[in-house]
Design an enzyme around this catalytic site. Sequence first.
Site, PDB file in Angstrom:
ATOM      1  CG  ASP A   1       2.149   2.472   6.019  1.00 30.10           C
ATOM      2  OD1 ASP A   1       3.364   2.735   6.031  1.00 30.10           O
ATOM      3  OD2 ASP A   1       1.688   1.344   6.233  1.00 30.10           O
TER       4      ASP A   1
ATOM      5  CB  SER B   1      12.800  -5.819  -7.322  1.00 30.07           C
ATOM      6  OG  SER B   1      11.382  -5.915  -7.346  1.00 30.07           O
ATOM      7  NE  ARG B   2      11.009   1.205  -3.502  1.00 26.30           N
ATOM      8  CZ  ARG B   2      11.394   2.486  -3.541  1.00 26.30           C
ATOM      9  NH1 ARG B   2      12.670   2.773  -3.520  1.00 26.30           N
ATOM     10  NH2 ARG B   2      10.512   3.439  -3.592  1.00 26.30           N
TER      11      ARG B   2
ATOM     12  CG  ASP C   1      -0.998  -4.303   5.174  1.00 27.79           C
ATOM     13  OD1 ASP C   1       0.227  -4.245   4.912  1.00 27.79           O
ATOM     14  OD2 ASP C   1      -1.868  -3.827   4.424  1.00 27.79           O
TER      15      ASP C   1
ATOM     16  CG  ASP D   1       4.456  -3.703   6.915  1.00 27.06           C
ATOM     17  OD1 ASP D   1       5.344  -2.928   6.519  1.00 27.06           O
ATOM     18  OD2 ASP D   1       3.327  -3.762   6.409  1.00 27.06           O
TER      19      ASP D   1
END
Length: 682
Positions: A307, A381-382, A518, A522
């Site tokens: 990440d 949606s982001r 986390d 994920d």
Amino acid sequence: MSRKQLALFEPTLVVQALKEAVKKLNPQAQWRNPVMFIVWIGSLLTTCISIAMASDVMPGNALFSAAISGWLWVTVLFANFAEALAEGRSKAQANSLKGVKKTAFARKLREPKYGAAADKVPADQLRKGDIVLVEASDIIPCDGEVIEGGASVDESAITGESAPVIRESGGDFASVTGGTRILSDWLVIECSVNPGETFLDRMIAMVEGAQRRKTPNEIALTILLIALTIVFLLATATLWPFSAWGGNAVSVTVLVALLVCLIPTTIGGLLSAIGVAGMSRMLGANVIATSGRAVEAAGDVDVLLLDKTGTITLGNRQASEFIPAQGVEEKALADAAQLASLADETPEGRSIVILAKQRFNLRERDVQSLHATFVPFTAQSRMSGINIDNRMIRKGSVDAIRRHVEANGGHFPADVDQKVDQVARQGATPLVVVEGSRVLGVIALKDIVKGGIKERFAQLRKMGIKTVMITGDNRLTAAAIAAEAGVDDFLAEATPEAKLALIRQYQAEGRLVAMTGDGTNDAPALAQADVAVAMNSGTQAAKEAGNMVDLDSNPTKLIEVVHIGKQMLMTRGSLTTFSIANDVAKYFAIIPAAFAATYPQLNALNIMRLHSPDSAILSAVIFNALIIVFLIPLALKGVSYKPLTASAMLRRNLWIYGLGGLLVPFIGIKVIDLLLTVCGLV
């Protein structure tokens, strides 16, 4: 934070390991290690022979046979001791966790809300789905998810980290672990596991479980060792008729000594200890592995999915600039951006509110008085935002806002595309703000690449490990940060589905993939990855999907996990090389001594010029036992690890442990022979 490391030979652990070593003389325990089981049988056989000789039932030197028998038993005990010491160190770490488990009472709520009537029940009777209330100074009675409230929690009993953490309902910080303590405020928790299935229970069972499952590489190596043992067993068995035909039959005691010295007893005796110690070292780094299989896989990993935020960059992106679209005032953009961020509790969201306040004196509005509807961010949606007074304001990634604008009949301005590219090329993250279908402009979020991370990636590249940066940023921003950090590849505008697809793609190419995670989103990717390190601060779903849990919740720990895994594999390979090279040297000691009387020509192989056949054989057997003890520290601590290419690592291994394995026995056996001769023991 790492746990306090135990001394290598802690006196209490050594005493306990010696007791366990004697208990492991049980044939059922020995059967699990085929190589040492052969030594155990040889010890039993030579013991019977020495007793028979002492009783004049059989002819021969009873004292010599007893000495051989005694040192063969010592060989078995030393191998048992190595395994018991490694297990004892793990159990000592588990005992510190057992102290966290306390028999206590819990307040079980009759309804899932704060203030509901509660019953006092024993904590060990709580079941999955039960709702409990915990308040300041209470011990959290079970693993679960916070469904109401927020509190400061002391997790030092599990993580070793003294700083308290915040646990609250909603988001990725709602997971709590049984055995931790509430410092302030209160939480309403839904238990997520049944008794005996808690994270703490699994940790304890993992580190102290006697029936540790062997890993695939361990099984493969065991098969190789068994094959070598069978070959040497058959070869040794054929030597008796040869010597008898020559007119001077070799005794069974000597043949057993020869067999034990030739089979790979060194690695056979240390193999289990290496595996247990690898898991123990992982725990020392505050990472809980659910099995040795996971630790081994970490050593074989050749793709790291990292990440961006928190691993490659410092993770504290801050709003640095408002860039308005053509025809829009900067203050209007700042006002809309602040409104869209009022309910955004992320560092980025708070920084947008603060920047608007600093630049245009736009004071933070009272959320309750606005009577607005806040739209939370989702991975799908982001976007996030607010609906207020017939205004629909959103902020989010470029592609997400573009789709939103086009879905509402609008047009994404070309000048905003240019501004987005400009921000991205500078390595910042562009967030676009829109009201209705009208694009207002861009917010620039800046992040900083961690110092030294580029050098670490270069080391990983030398080891043949590919690094892939995972980020929600657009491709231009991702490319700029990837170039600055020195990663091999990147996945921009990442969604849970895209991560899962990328992992499957690499696995289809025959690669092993490691990642961290986390959040609940994920979980699918964590479940698919070969090495999946879940953050302890993450959700229960993430921790259940992973095969490791990082108690420090540090995404950068993934690189250390790979190093520990590789160190375990290197230790196993190095000691195997040393053990097999040992056999060659012992061949020159024991073969001439055993058969020189029958075949005098074999005296040419006695290059060590040992004192007598009896001293040569006994010296080789003593060395064979002592070398296991001398190598225990190396098996437990692991060989020194340096990031090298596979070919360079092989050369280093052969020079140090191959050549060392050849030379050390020559020196050791000669020294023991001299001592036996000087002391008049042979």
